[in-house]
Design an enzyme around this catalytic site. Structure first.
Site, PDB file in Angstrom:
ATOM      1  CE1 TYR A  81      -4.479  -1.196  -4.669  1.00 14.31           C
ATOM      2  CE2 TYR A  81      -4.932  -3.551  -4.678  1.00 14.31           C
ATOM      3  CZ  TYR A  81      -4.705  -2.380  -3.987  1.00 14.31           C
ATOM      4  OH  TYR A  81      -4.677  -2.393  -2.621  1.00 14.31           O
ATOM      5  CE1 TYR A  90      -5.099   1.477   4.111  1.00 11.23           C
ATOM      6  CE2 TYR A  90      -3.323   0.591   5.431  1.00 11.23           C
ATOM      7  CZ  TYR A  90      -3.843   0.941   4.211  1.00 11.23           C
ATOM      8  OH  TYR A  90      -3.108   0.761   3.102  1.00 11.23           O
ATOM      9  CB  SER A 143      -0.942   0.022   1.204  1.00 13.34           C
ATOM     10  OG  SER A 143      -1.997  -0.861   1.000  1.00 13.34           O
ATOM     11  CE  LYS A 153      -3.755   0.669  -1.261  1.00 13.90           C
ATOM     12  NZ  LYS A 153      -4.458   0.128  -0.102  1.00 13.90           N
ATOM     13  CB  VAL A 161      -0.142  -5.881   4.162  1.00 15.96           C
ATOM     14  CG1 VAL A 161      -1.423  -5.357   4.757  1.00 15.96           C
ATOM     15  CG2 VAL A 161      -0.256  -6.094   2.676  1.00 15.96           C
TER      16      VAL A 161
HETATM   17  O1  DON Z   1      -4.773  -4.797  -1.750  1.00 15.45           O
HETATM   18  C1  DON Z   1      -4.205  -5.358  -0.822  1.00 15.45           C
HETATM   19  O2  DON Z   1      -4.812  -5.937   0.055  1.00 15.45           O
HETATM   20  C2  DON Z   1      -2.700  -5.293  -0.785  1.00 15.45           C
HETATM   21  N1  DON Z   1      -2.154  -5.398  -2.101  1.00 15.45           N
HETATM   22  C3  DON Z   1      -2.230  -4.009  -0.158  1.00 15.45           C
HETATM   23  C4  DON Z   1      -2.865  -3.743   1.183  1.00 15.45           C
HETATM   24  C5  DON Z   1      -1.999  -2.982   2.096  1.00 15.45           C
HETATM   25  O3  DON Z   1      -0.810  -2.896   1.965  1.00 15.45           O
HETATM   26  C6  DON Z   1      -2.672  -2.433   3.265  1.00 15.45           C
HETATM   27  N2  DON Z   1      -1.691  -1.944   4.188  1.00 15.45           N
HETATM   28  N3  DON Z   1      -1.577  -1.897   5.310  1.00 15.45           N
END
Ligand code: DON
Length: 314
Positions: free
Chosen positions: A192, A243, A65, A68, A261
């Site tokens: 994405y 978040y 993320s 983003k 993540v």
């Molecule tokens: O879309 C997802 O779930 C992952 N590719 C990225 C989510 C993420 O990194 C949330 N972060 N804390």
């Protein structure tokens, strides 16, 4: 007394090495579950051009993320403030992959850093092209920001998320029903997911984040974005970058930050430093456990909280 940043980084790295509770690695993307949680890295790119590192600062990890932030920067360059007709700017108070709020809010995600918001941003960046074109553009952009052409996508991580990304597919299809996703869901997600699977080290990530500490300027010359946009992206990182734990991160660290993540966090001290930390174990909110602790300690030792008066900043 002037700040000895190398000593601070050495102390923080040693403290992190001794921590027993490192959180849990993400398992919902199976490839991420294989990463050794014993790792910790930190890299700081300073506004005066220094680079200081500690621990596993040169080990690559999937930025997830954190991408983003770069995707939002690209999308604002393409469609400008029209983006804000399709994505909000408020903290969500929900988990990063929540779907419930979308129904109440007619398919307009709360902000560009939750998954739904980032999927809309990916839809904008797709702009009628095949995913590989958008992915190529994103990769070139991140390489340009970091000044490093070796940055690449971890295809195993991308394949792993493609095989299991049912929630994101649901989010994309749901927003398509509101005409807030305009390309087929599988194309948007293809783009994405690959953007999330970009692999970088702390050193590369800190370098890529420099434009946000430099009010939108590229350290090599020229401008990535306007000062106003750079400030707004930093504001969104502070309010929405972690978040439903964004408030807690602002409270503990006081520096704009964006987590992923994969265990990475990019944090920006305007006018002072771009910081990347990485440790794969996550806390209950899905943010790097040691990464958050390290940034909390760094902010305490340096006075780099954006809420510190200038005379307290090291
Ligand atoms: O879309 C997802 O779930 C992952 N590719 C990225 C989510 C993420 O990194 C949330 N972060 N804390």
């Amino acid at each position: 007394m002037s700040l000895d940043l190398s000593a601070v980084i050495a102390d923080i790295t040693a403290t992190m090495a001794s921590m027993e509770d490192r959180g849990q690695v993400a398992t919902y993307i199976p490839e991420l579950a294989t990463i050794d949680p014993a790792q910790f890295g930190i890299a700081i790119a300073t506004a005066d051009g220094r680079m200081l590192t500690g621990g596993d600062a040169d080990t690559g990890f999937s930025i997830q993320s954190v991408s983003k932030v770069f995707a939002l920067t690209l999308a604002l360059g393409k469609v400008g403030d029209q983006l804000w007709d399709r994505v909000g700017r408020e903290p969500s108070g929900n988990a990063f992959n929540s779907i419930t709020q979308l129904e109440h809010e007619q398919g307009i995600p709360r902000n560009p850093f939750i998954n739904a918001g980032a999927i809309v941003v990916a839809d904008v960046n797709l702009g009628g092209h095949e995913p590989r074109v958008a992915i190529g553009e994103m990769l070139r952009f991140v390489r340009y920001l970091a000044g490093d052409d070796s940055i690449a996508i971890n295809e195993a991580v991308a394949a792993s998320e493609t095989a299991t990304g049912f929630r994101n597919m649901a989010l994309a299809n749901y927003m398509r029903a509101f005409d807030n996703v305009r390309h087929p869901a599988e194309l948007v997600l293809g783009s994405y997911i690959h953007q999330c699977a970009i692999e970088m080290s702390c050193r590369q990530l800190a370098l890529a984040g420099r434009y946000l500490m430099l009010d939108g300027r590229h350290p090599g010359g020229g401008r990535v974005i306007s000062p106003r946009r750079a400030r707004r992206i930093n504001a969104l990182m502070l309010t929405c970058g972690h978040y439903d734990a964004s408030g807690d991160f602002a409270f503990r660290v006081g520096i704009p930050g964006k987590s992923g993540v994969g265990g990475g966090i990019l944090a920006i001290v305007p006018g002072r430093a771009a910081i990347a930390v990485w440790s794969p174990g996550l806390n209950a909110s899905g943010n790097s456990c040691l990464g958050t602790l390290a940034l909390e300690e760094l902010a305490r030792r340096t006075g780099w909280s954006v809420f510190s008066p200038p005379e307290d900043r090291g």
